[in-house]
Design a protein around this motif. Structure first.
Motif, mmCIF file in Angstrom:
data_model
loop_
_atom_site.group_PDB
_atom_site.id
_atom_site.type_symbol
_atom_site.label_atom_id
_atom_site.label_comp_id
_atom_site.label_asym_id
_atom_site.label_seq_id
_atom_site.Cartn_x
_atom_site.Cartn_y
_atom_site.Cartn_z
ATOM 1 N N MET A 11 27.090 -35.787 117.042
ATOM 2 C CA MET A 11 25.905 -35.817 116.206
ATOM 3 C C MET A 11 25.813 -37.130 115.448
ATOM 4 S SD MET A 11 26.051 -31.932 114.697
ATOM 5 C CE MET A 11 27.845 -31.780 114.847
ATOM 6 N N LYS A 12 24.572 -37.550 115.187
ATOM 7 C CA LYS A 12 24.305 -38.718 114.364
ATOM 8 C C LYS A 12 23.283 -38.340 113.304
ATOM 9 C CE LYS A 12 25.297 -42.473 117.611
ATOM 10 N NZ LYS A 12 24.754 -43.726 118.199
ATOM 11 N N TYR A 13 23.477 -38.885 112.106
ATOM 12 C CA TYR A 13 22.647 -38.524 110.974
ATOM 13 C C TYR A 13 21.812 -39.712 110.512
ATOM 14 C CZ TYR A 13 25.770 -34.523 110.926
ATOM 15 O OH TYR A 13 26.479 -33.417 111.294
ATOM 16 N N CYS A 14 20.625 -39.406 109.996
ATOM 17 C CA CYS A 14 19.700 -40.451 109.562
ATOM 18 C C CYS A 14 19.361 -40.263 108.083
ATOM 19 C CB CYS A 14 18.408 -40.383 110.390
ATOM 20 S SG CYS A 14 17.145 -41.563 109.887
ATOM 21 N N ILE A 15 19.285 -41.372 107.355
ATOM 22 C CA ILE A 15 18.760 -41.355 105.993
ATOM 23 C C ILE A 15 17.393 -42.039 106.056
ATOM 24 C CG2 ILE A 15 19.090 -42.091 103.605
ATOM 25 C CD1 ILE A 15 22.087 -42.159 104.160
ATOM 26 N N PRO A 16 16.296 -41.271 106.063
ATOM 27 C CA PRO A 16 14.967 -41.867 106.230
ATOM 28 C C PRO A 16 14.602 -42.760 105.055
ATOM 29 C CG PRO A 16 14.777 -39.557 105.646
ATOM 30 C CD PRO A 16 16.221 -39.807 105.922
ATOM 31 N N SER A 17 13.936 -43.857 105.355
ATOM 32 C CA SER A 17 13.486 -44.776 104.314
ATOM 33 C C SER A 17 12.263 -44.204 103.601
ATOM 34 C CB SER A 17 13.118 -46.124 104.941
ATOM 35 O OG SER A 17 11.979 -45.984 105.772
ATOM 36 N N ASP A 18 11.891 -44.819 102.478
ATOM 37 C CA ASP A 18 10.687 -44.393 101.754
ATOM 38 C C ASP A 18 9.460 -44.506 102.645
ATOM 39 O OD1 ASP A 18 12.168 -43.872 99.501
ATOM 40 O OD2 ASP A 18 11.710 -45.781 98.523
ATOM 41 N N ILE A 149 17.615 -52.987 107.599
ATOM 42 C CA ILE A 149 16.232 -53.073 107.139
ATOM 43 C C ILE A 149 15.313 -53.411 108.314
ATOM 44 C CG2 ILE A 149 14.612 -54.369 105.684
ATOM 45 C CD1 ILE A 149 16.853 -54.703 103.665
ATOM 46 N N GLY A 150 14.278 -52.638 108.473
ATOM 47 C CA GLY A 150 13.340 -52.833 109.575
ATOM 48 C C GLY A 150 13.586 -51.900 110.740
ATOM 49 N N ASN A 151 14.785 -51.289 110.810
ATOM 50 C CA ASN A 151 15.066 -50.401 111.937
ATOM 51 C C ASN A 151 14.237 -49.124 111.880
ATOM 52 O OD1 ASN A 151 16.774 -49.788 114.338
ATOM 53 N ND2 ASN A 151 17.400 -48.061 113.078
ATOM 54 N N GLU A 152 13.710 -48.805 110.670
ATOM 55 C CA GLU A 152 12.880 -47.612 110.574
ATOM 56 C C GLU A 152 11.628 -47.716 111.434
ATOM 57 O OE1 GLU A 152 12.112 -49.753 106.527
ATOM 58 O OE2 GLU A 152 13.626 -49.737 108.114
ATOM 59 N N PHE A 153 11.165 -48.945 111.689
ATOM 60 C CA PHE A 153 10.008 -49.108 112.569
ATOM 61 C C PHE A 153 10.360 -48.666 113.990
ATOM 62 C CE2 PHE A 153 9.205 -52.334 109.224
ATOM 63 C CZ PHE A 153 7.983 -51.852 108.770
ATOM 64 N N GLY A 154 11.570 -48.970 114.404
ATOM 65 C CA GLY A 154 12.026 -48.547 115.722
ATOM 66 C C GLY A 154 12.142 -47.036 115.822
ATOM 67 N N ARG A 155 12.692 -46.407 114.771
ATOM 68 C CA ARG A 155 12.809 -44.951 114.784
ATOM 69 C C ARG A 155 11.431 -44.293 114.883
ATOM 70 N NH1 ARG A 155 17.203 -45.662 110.908
ATOM 71 N NH2 ARG A 155 15.724 -45.445 109.189
ATOM 72 N N GLN A 156 10.476 -44.812 114.093
ATOM 73 C CA GLN A 156 9.129 -44.253 114.137
ATOM 74 C C GLN A 156 8.475 -44.480 115.504
ATOM 75 O OE1 GLN A 156 7.020 -42.695 111.215
ATOM 76 N NE2 GLN A 156 9.168 -42.073 111.315
ATOM 77 N N LYS A 157 8.718 -45.658 116.088
ATOM 78 C CA LYS A 157 8.147 -45.959 117.402
ATOM 79 C C LYS A 157 8.641 -44.959 118.442
ATOM 80 C CE LYS A 157 10.019 -49.112 119.986
ATOM 81 N NZ LYS A 157 10.457 -50.401 120.575
ATOM 82 N N TRP A 158 9.952 -44.739 118.490
ATOM 83 C CA TRP A 158 10.500 -43.841 119.504
ATOM 84 C C TRP A 158 10.115 -42.400 119.221
ATOM 85 C CZ3 TRP A 158 11.252 -46.452 123.478
ATOM 86 C CH2 TRP A 158 11.865 -47.711 123.457
ATOM 87 N N LEU A 159 10.015 -42.025 117.939
ATOM 88 C CA LEU A 159 9.609 -40.666 117.603
ATOM 89 C C LEU A 159 8.188 -40.392 118.079
ATOM 90 C CD1 LEU A 159 9.938 -37.948 116.232
ATOM 91 C CD2 LEU A 159 9.349 -39.038 114.055
#
Length: 285
Positions: A11-18, A149-159
């Motif tokens: 398992m991998k865990y995420c701390i979502p950005s604001d 910083i900025g990786n949240e854009f990648g997470r949102q893109k793949w989601l």
């Protein structure tokens, strides 16, 4: 993989950005598992939304008073505060049960799942593991715990790509969940851009007469009158609550010239734009 009571899992865990939280839907964690013999989970409830993809083998899911058996390529969703259980129906099946999951949260998650056909009354879909979907799941797994910083854009893109692919696997291409309602949304969003009823017909994908009849039946006015109503009501606001000129109001509402706008305005309000403004804007003392 870590050995647990009924499975081997990682398992991998995420701390979502604001930014992700403000977007209304975000990834909390993701993982993969291989079932042990006598695999059984539940009964229990979840606090979040959990999408489970069947990579191989079979799995039975109990939700409410219903039960379904899923196999390779299928997906099911565990909804918050809904009791569920799932298990491997054949303890000696080949191949063994393998799953991959993505856990989501956010106020828009329920709407997104409903949009692709998943809801508590039917929390599963068949044969969705097509094309790029496995690759997208792997991308999510690879970036979910990267706090750069900025990786949240990648997470949102793949989601969002995951949801796009799930929708493509279950919804007929070009279909609209409610073409009439969507036509109204189309007009509400683009009436200031000079669209015509012909544009609405092309968007809806139905015959012009069918659009006209259904619009009259449901909304009581024709599509052309609805467009006019939107433009004229906005024109009234521009003329009485801003300092734009009549010409600027005409161009802002998608009219090609002042004459066409003034004629339409006078027909709707029985007075010219200039007179309408003078009658409703108080004179400074």
């Amino acid at each position: 993989m870590k050995e647990l009571a009924f499975e081997y899992a990682e398992m991998k865990y995420c701390i979502p950005s604001d930014m992700e939280r403000k977007g209304g839907i975000w990834i909390l964690r993701t993982g993969r598992s291989t079932a042990k013999p006598h695999y059984y989970v539940g009964p229990k409830v979840s606090e979040n939304y959990s999408l489970h993809f069947v990579l191989s083998g079979k799995i039975s899911l109990a939700y409410g008073d219903e039960e379904v058996t899923l196999s390779e390529g299928d997906v099911f969703c565990l909804f918050p505060h809904t009791r569920f259980s799932y298990w491997e129906p054949n303890h000696h099946s080949e191949p063994s049960l393998r799953t991959q999951w993505v856990v989501l949260d956010g106020e828009l998650t329920d709407s997104a799942l409903t949009r692709i056909g998943l809801h508590p009354g039917k929390p599963f879909m068949f044969a969705v593991m097509k094309g790029e979907l496995q690759a997208v799941l792997n991308q999510i797994y690879g970036c979910v715990d990267d706090d750069t910083i900025g990786n949240e854009f990648g997470r949102q893109k793949w989601l969002y790509q995951l949801f796009e692919l799930l929708a493509a696997a279950t919804v007929k291409r070009g279909s609209k969940s409610n073409w009439l309602e969507q036509s109204v949304h189309y007009m509400d969003s683009h009436y200031m851009e000079g669209i015509t009823v012909t544009d609405v017909v092309e968007y809806a994908g139905v015959h012009r007469t069918h659009l006209y009849c259904e619009f009259i039946r449901v909304y009581g006015i024709s599509p052309s009158h609805y467009l006019m109503k939107l433009r004229m009501e906005r024109a009234a606001v521009l003329l009485t609550e801003s300092d734009v000129s009549v010409t600027e109001a005409a161009f802002s509402l998608g009219y090609s010239n002042l004459h066409t706008f003034s004629r339409a305005f006078a027909k709707y309000y029985r007075t010219s734009p200039s007179s309408y403004r003078q009658q409703r804007v108080p004179v400074p003392i």
